[in-house]
Design a protein around this motif. Structure first.
Motif, PDB file in Angstrom:
ATOM      1  N   ASP A  87       0.821  -1.207   0.000  1.00  0.00           N
ATOM      2  CA  ASP A  87       0.000   0.000   0.000  1.00  0.00           C
ATOM      3  C   ASP A  87       0.861   1.266   0.000  1.00  0.00           C
ATOM      4  O   ASP A  87       0.522   2.263  -0.647  1.00  0.00           O
ATOM      5  CB  ASP A  87      -0.929   0.010   1.213  1.00  0.00           C
ATOM      6  CG  ASP A  87      -2.061  -0.999   1.077  1.00  0.00           C
ATOM      7  OD1 ASP A  87      -2.265  -1.500  -0.047  1.00  0.00           O
ATOM      8  OD2 ASP A  87      -2.719  -1.297   2.100  1.00  0.00           O
ATOM      9  N   HIS A  89       3.835   1.553  -1.320  1.00  0.00           N
ATOM     10  CA  HIS A  89       4.372   1.689  -2.671  1.00  0.00           C
ATOM     11  C   HIS A  89       3.340   2.337  -3.596  1.00  0.00           C
ATOM     12  O   HIS A  89       3.677   3.237  -4.380  1.00  0.00           O
ATOM     13  CB  HIS A  89       4.778   0.314  -3.218  1.00  0.00           C
ATOM     14  CG  HIS A  89       5.288   0.343  -4.617  1.00  0.00           C
ATOM     15  ND1 HIS A  89       6.549   0.804  -4.942  1.00  0.00           N
ATOM     16  CD2 HIS A  89       4.706  -0.034  -5.791  1.00  0.00           C
ATOM     17  CE1 HIS A  89       6.728   0.715  -6.250  1.00  0.00           C
ATOM     18  NE2 HIS A  89       5.625   0.211  -6.786  1.00  0.00           N
ATOM     19  N   TYR A  90       2.103   1.903  -3.476  1.00  0.00           N
ATOM     20  CA  TYR A  90       1.050   2.486  -4.307  1.00  0.00           C
ATOM     21  C   TYR A  90       0.835   3.953  -3.952  1.00  0.00           C
ATOM     22  O   TYR A  90       0.709   4.812  -4.837  1.00  0.00           O
ATOM     23  CB  TYR A  90      -0.270   1.724  -4.143  1.00  0.00           C
ATOM     24  CG  TYR A  90      -1.401   2.387  -4.897  1.00  0.00           C
ATOM     25  CD1 TYR A  90      -1.580   2.169  -6.254  1.00  0.00           C
ATOM     26  CD2 TYR A  90      -2.262   3.273  -4.237  1.00  0.00           C
ATOM     27  CE1 TYR A  90      -2.596   2.810  -6.958  1.00  0.00           C
ATOM     28  CE2 TYR A  90      -3.274   3.923  -4.930  1.00  0.00           C
ATOM     29  CZ  TYR A  90      -3.431   3.689  -6.290  1.00  0.00           C
ATOM     30  OH  TYR A  90      -4.432   4.344  -6.975  1.00  0.00           O
TER      31      TYR A  90
END
Length: 315
Positions: A87, A89-90
């Motif tokens: 999450d 990274h997103y």
């Protein structure tokens, strides 16, 4: 008319610029990417031609259409706590493309636009562009092969140095290590094969120069080193160096102007070696190089940058 300042909160040079702009009565909005979205928020809507909206941090708000110049230096990256690795990274990608996309789409001059600064960080390209601009550069090797380093050293009469290609500071379990320029041990090159490494011939020097290019001007400071350590890399022994403002040779200034035009930079800090013969050799150019340690009434870098930003706001 507002200057948007994007930087980390601990940059001494930016503090000096802020002081100069404040003295001139120029409105500013200073922010750090790491403050988004916990402390810094925005909204932006694309109209027929451009983005309209606001940046908000606490009680401070700036309209995007009021921003007439951007000073973008060394902001910290986006940070998200309490998320899973996936999450996070997103979220970082979304912040970079969404929020970062808004900040880099403003139809105003940047010092420097982050895309241009990022492209100008590649040291091999710096040497190529500098040489094409008329500057002298040292013989250089970039490799992952230990034998290539030894052959290069023989060609340079056994006198070479190695320099960091990436971040000049590495975090280890026991703390931080500064990667200063140093002479390599040719009998202990294990690890060269793990990534790219840069080696250069060691040049006989009289002194070094930090040249700060701003707009169309150049401010140069002569750096004389009193220790053997500082003569290899003056950053490693700052207590043994002496700083003296020095005039930029006309031909060097012309070359730096050509370099700035090719790289599309409004600012950079270039390092030179000056040989006993008086020849200037270009080493590298940092699109966000530091200069606060050299700023003085005789070398008014902060004032020069603030003046450029103020003039952009008046266009």
């Amino acid at each position: 008319m507002t200057v948007l300042i994007v930087d980390n909160p601990f940059e001494a040079g930016t503090d000096l610029i802020v002081s100069e702009l404040a003295s001139a009565g120029v409105p500013m909005f200073r922010m750090n990417l790491a403050e988004f979205p916990s402390e810094l928020n925005f909204r932006a809507t694309f109209t027929q031609w451009n983005w309209e909206g606001v940046l908000t941090q606490g009680e401070r708000t700036v309209d995007l259409t009021a921003i007439q110049a951007v000073y973008w230096n060394r902001p910290d990256g986006f940070r998200f706590s309490g998320l899973s690795a996936a999450d996070e990274h997103y979220a970082q990608g979304a912040a970079r493309i969404g929020f970062g996309g808004i900040l880099t789409s403003l139809d105003v001059p940047y010092l420097n636009h982050p895309a241009k600064a990022s492209a100008a960080e590649f040291k091999p390209r710096q040497l190529q562009v500098a040489r094409a601009a008329g500057l002298s550069v040292p013989h250089t090797l970039v490799t992952t092969e230990a034998d290539a380093v030894r052959r290069f050293s023989r060609m340079a009469n056994g006198s070479v140095v190695t320099k960091a290609l990436g971040a000049p500071v590495v975090a280890h379990a026991g703390g931080y290590e500064a990667l200063y320029t140093r002479e390599p041990d040719l009998d202990a090159l294990q690890g060269v094969e793990l990534t790219a490494h840069l080696f250069q011939e060691r040049i006989e020097k009289d002194f070094e120069v930090r040249a700060v290019f701003i707009g169309d001007e150049c401010f140069c400071v002569r750096i004389d080193a009193a220790s053997d350590q500082a003569r290899i890399d003056w950053r490693s022994d700052c207590n043994s160096i002496q700083l003296t403002p020095i005039e930029t040779p006309k031909e060097v200034l012309q070359s730096l102007r050509r370099y700035a035009a090719v790289m599309d930079l409004a600012y950079f800090a270039a390092d030179f070696i000056v040989q006993p013969s008086g020849r200037w050799l270009f080493l590298e150019a940092d699109p966000s190089g530091q200069w606060a340690w050299a700023d003085s009434p005789d070398l008014p870098v902060a004032k020069a940058i603030a003046t450029v930003l103020e003039e952009w706001c008046e266009l």
